[in-house]
Design an enzyme around this catalytic site. Structure first.
Site, short mmCIF file in Angstrom:
data_model
loop_
_atom_site.label_atom_id
_atom_site.label_comp_id
_atom_site.label_asym_id
_atom_site.label_seq_id
_atom_site.Cartn_x
_atom_site.Cartn_y
_atom_site.Cartn_z
N PHE A 245 40.71 31.66 33.87
CA PHE A 245 41.93 31.22 34.56
C PHE A 245 43.20 31.91 34.05
O PHE A 245 44.30 31.47 34.33
CB PHE A 245 42.09 29.70 34.48
N GLY A 472 32.27 33.22 35.70
CA GLY A 472 31.76 32.06 36.41
C GLY A 472 31.95 32.11 37.91
O GLY A 472 31.70 31.13 38.59
N GLN A 662 34.85 29.05 44.90
CA GLN A 662 36.12 29.48 44.34
C GLN A 662 37.29 28.74 44.99
O GLN A 662 38.22 28.29 44.31
CB GLN A 662 36.30 30.98 44.56
N GLU A 728 42.90 32.83 43.36
CA GLU A 728 44.10 32.05 43.06
C GLU A 728 44.76 31.40 44.27
O GLU A 728 45.50 30.43 44.12
CB GLU A 728 45.11 32.96 42.35
#
Length: 761
Positions: A245, A472, A662, A728
């Site tokens: 992140f 991930g 995601q 994002e």
């Protein structure tokens, strides 16, 4: 092998799924070394000062302790280099502090000693016995008090500059309808499922590092500079990373001091940070205070948009939160003013955190748009689509895609938005007040240099190698799908090796750009292989394709080549295996980039020129529309998110399964920011008061409803393979959608995150 046809876009299972679910996947703290030792940090407990004495005698007496390393006995490291856009690895340093090479303390939590012991328990026990005394110096640790001392934010790759069109303040003053409000967001910290960990081993001047990093190439180059050894002698391995992140995108104290400790002890050293150590040594999101002012006519068309913000940075590093980045492009205001300022604190520098700028900036902008919709008595979906611009309002650049109205229309239908009663407190479920809110998602992905090697063997198998990161998200699966389609081979014929600096260099996993960046390199390498294979086929006398030009040939599924010939003519196909066997070759291989240092530097300079030229030409953004339902207990103020619909335009989707995951993950993280996440700092001492999962509130499964996500899946013509990036965009706007729904449910407008009970009662 199974010829399953084109696989890009399909919901393919992860190629590493079995390894991860069976425990075979190794993370940075799990690689075995003979005589492994363990390290623990000692943290400063003042915000600013100088170390006057360190008493390590009790720590050194603990059974199994090998060394207590402080500024008195630590080897010298070189200082971090200055940032240069000609070498992006210079952005790697989390701070400018030269750990254990100085007696200065710059924040509460800075490492001032490292204990190395035979066991982890001994290292932590001894670390608690190190006694440090300080000469405390005046420190600035209160963000609210520091807002009177600000300066303009520096620009950079992330676009932290200003934008201005017309006189927005004057237009605001004369607007028939306006809102002008202040919004705040708190500091937040990274809590990846895998805490930061490093295993380091020196063999002379050669170094091997297993590190939980999102940026292998940056770590390697940074360690070479800091420890004054050739980068070629450093191997960085991060085969699997348990979440990042942004927090694992820089080099922090744990990595540097593990390497330093390994050099001192001449033994392999493992440093696995505790949750508290992550909070105290790894940067997170900076607090912000933002002003958003909107002026409009009674028709809802914006005449003025003002978005200004102040964010905190550390005195030894950190970047501004560009809170107005989406505000420059999202709505067609006739006049615009975007300004970013920073204030320096004696605190751990902030760093990248999922969607820097947009994640917190969208809370302010999208809340203000909702407030304006209430003032105008216009549906908030209608108000947003009514103000969709044809070109970027601030600079006139074209959008590579423009689908805001479409994602809102799709989302409204899926959610059932037409049934919404616009009056606050008008919808109920027993004693719970129901509220519906919306917000826009907007994120501009980046593309970075990437190199790969692709090897096609005579048996039809393909090996792809690149030092990219699997944090991930299914990155290896996506690149296998892209390769399979590019070469026309079955998916199970492709093996992808990644996460090792011995492989061709890849970009950091950040900015929602890894997939597209790698796709560009993979397609280039595969094209070279196809051209060589087709040329071999066309020249071989016994080939059914003999005499045809490469331009006449095409690859089809299963690694079979056929000819594009006039109607009625027939040419037999030929496989890669046939072509290579006929040519006496056992493989074909292509690599992008260069191992030559000079050529690599030239390539990076060429990339930066192209990057900047591209930014001048286009606004390339992933967008989305969030629809949220909340239920608020009328008596207790408890807020529950009960329903979510998100529709996104993210360009071409490589893997339907991992893409949906995601997108949902971003929404979950946004729900956390909306309702719980807040790093609590004592403004008197600068100490983090909730450095762990017991006190830092993250959403758990019971806090998250079913999240319905969908996407248009239309390629962006300006991006590699049409891929924009999805890492994002889905967090952007989430906090605003929740807060807007809370207002609709309760009539209470919350302008300060997180939306906690006390702000509703």
């Amino acid at each position: 092998m199974v010829d399953s046809g084109p696989v890009v876009g399909r919901p393919v299972d992860r190629v590493d799924g079995t390894a991860k679910t069976s425990g075979q996947a190794r993370y940075s703290a799990e690689f075995p070394y003979p005589d492994i030792t363990h390290a623990a940090l000692v943290h400063a407990d003042v915000a600013r000062g100088r170390i006057t004495t360190i008493d390590s005698a009790d720590a050194e007496a603990v059974d199994g302790v090998l060394a207590v390393i402080t500024h008195r006995n630590a080897p010298k490291m070189a200082e971090a280099p200055k940032v240069s856009l000609l070498d992006l690895s210079t952005m790697a340093a989390g701070t400018r502090v030269n750990y254990l090479n100085t007696d200065e303390v710059h924040w509460n939590g800075q490492p001032v000693a490292v204990v190395v012991a035979e066991t982890l328990d001994a290292a932590h026990a001894a670390a608690r016995l190190v006694r440090v005394q300080y000469e405390a110096l005046p420190a600035v640790t209160d963000f609210a008090a520091a807002q009177g001392d600000t300066k303009p934010a520096k620009g950079g790759m992330m676009g932290a500059g200003e934008a201005k069109k017309g006189d927005a303040e004057a237009a605001l003053a004369t607007a028939p309808v306006s809102v002008d409000a202040t919004y705040t967001t708190p500091p937040q910290n990274h809590n990846a499922i895998e805490p930061h960990a490093t295993t380091a081993f020196w063999d002379g001047d050669e170094l091997t590092v297993h590190d939980a990093t999102q940026s292998i190439d940056w770590v390697r180059k940074h360690l070479a500079i800091r420890f004054k050894v050739p980068a070629a002698g450093i191997r960085v391995v991060a085969t699997y990373v348990g979440g990042g992140f942004g927090g694992k995108g820089s080099v922090w104290a744990g990595t540097l001091l593990a390497v330093l400790a390994a050099r001192v002890t001449k033994r392999p050293v493992r440093m696995a940070l505790t949750r508290e150590a992550v909070f105290r040594t790894v940067g997170g999101r900076a607090p912000t205070v933002q002003r958003v002012a909107l002026g409009a006519g009674h028709d809802g068309l914006l005449t003025a948009l003002v978005h200004t913000g102040v964010s905190a940075v550390g005195r030894t590093g950190g970047n501004a939160e560009p809170v107005g980045s989406q505000s420059q492009h999202l709505y067609a205001a006739r006049s615009v003013l975007i300004q970013h300022r920073t204030t320096e604190l004696d605190m751990l520098p902030n760093t990248f955190m999922r969607a820097p700028g947009e994640a917190v900036g969208s809370f302010a902008l999208e809340s203000a748009v909702d407030e304006l919709a209430v003032e105008l008595a216009i549906d908030p979906v209608e108000l947003r689509t009514r103000n969709e611009p044809e070109r970027s309002p601030t600079d006139g650049k074209r959008f590579s895609r423009q689908n805001l109205a479409r994602v809102y229309a799709d989302g409204a239908e899926r959610f059932g938005w037409a049934a919404r009663d616009p009056k606050p407190r008008s919808m109920r479920d027993g004693r719970r007040l129901l509220g519906w809110g919306v917000a826009t998602a907007f994120h501009m992905p980046i593309q970075l240099p990437a190199d790969v090697s692709v090897r096609l063997s005579a048996d039809g198998t393909v090996l792809v190698r690149s030092s990219f990161h699997e944090i991930g998200v299914g990155a290896a699966t996506a690149q296998a799908q892209i390769t399979a389609d590019a070469l026309g081979v079955p998916l199970d014929a492709v093996t992808v090796e990644h996460g090792d600096s011995d492989q061709p260099p890849a970009p950091m996993a950040g900015g929602s750009g890894q997939t597209a960046s790698l796709a560009a390199a993979v397609l280039q390498a595969c094209d070279r292989i196809k051209r060589e294979a087709l040329a071999l086929a066309g020249k071989a006398p016994g080939s059914p394709l003999h005499g045809l030009r490469p331009a006449d040939l095409r690859a089809t599924g299963g690694g079979l080549f056929r000819a594009d010939v006039p109607a009625g003519a027939e040419h037999a196909g030929e496989t890669y295996a046939d072509i290579l066997a006929r040519a006496g070759r056992d493989h074909l291989e292509a690599r992008t980039g260069s191992d030559n240092r000079f050529r690599s530097a030239v390539g990076q300079a060429r990339f930066m020129a192209g990057f900047l030229n591209d930014r001048r030409k286009w606004v390339r953004a992933a967008i989305g529309a969030h629809f949220c339902e909340v239920a608020v207990d009328e008596d207790t103020g408890e807020v529950r998110v009960t329903r979510w619909v998100g529709v996104f335009d993210v360009g071409r989707v490589v893997n339907a399964k991992t893409a949906a995951s995601q997108l949902r993950g971003g929404v979950v993280m946004g729900i956390g920011a909306a309702l719980g996440e807040e790093t609590l700092l004592d403004p008197r001492t600068g100490r983090i008061m909730n450095p762990g999962l017991g006190e830092y509130h993250l959403p758990v499964h019971a806090d998250v409803p079913r999240i319905d996500v969908s996407y248009l899946d239309e390629p962006d013509p300006t991006a590699p393979l049409g891929i924009l990036g999805i890492g994002e965009v889905s967090i952007v706007g989430v906090a605003a959608a929740v807060a807007n729904a809370v207002h609709h449910a309760t009539g209470v407008r919350v302008r300060d995150l997180p939306v906690t009970l006390d702000r509703l009662l």
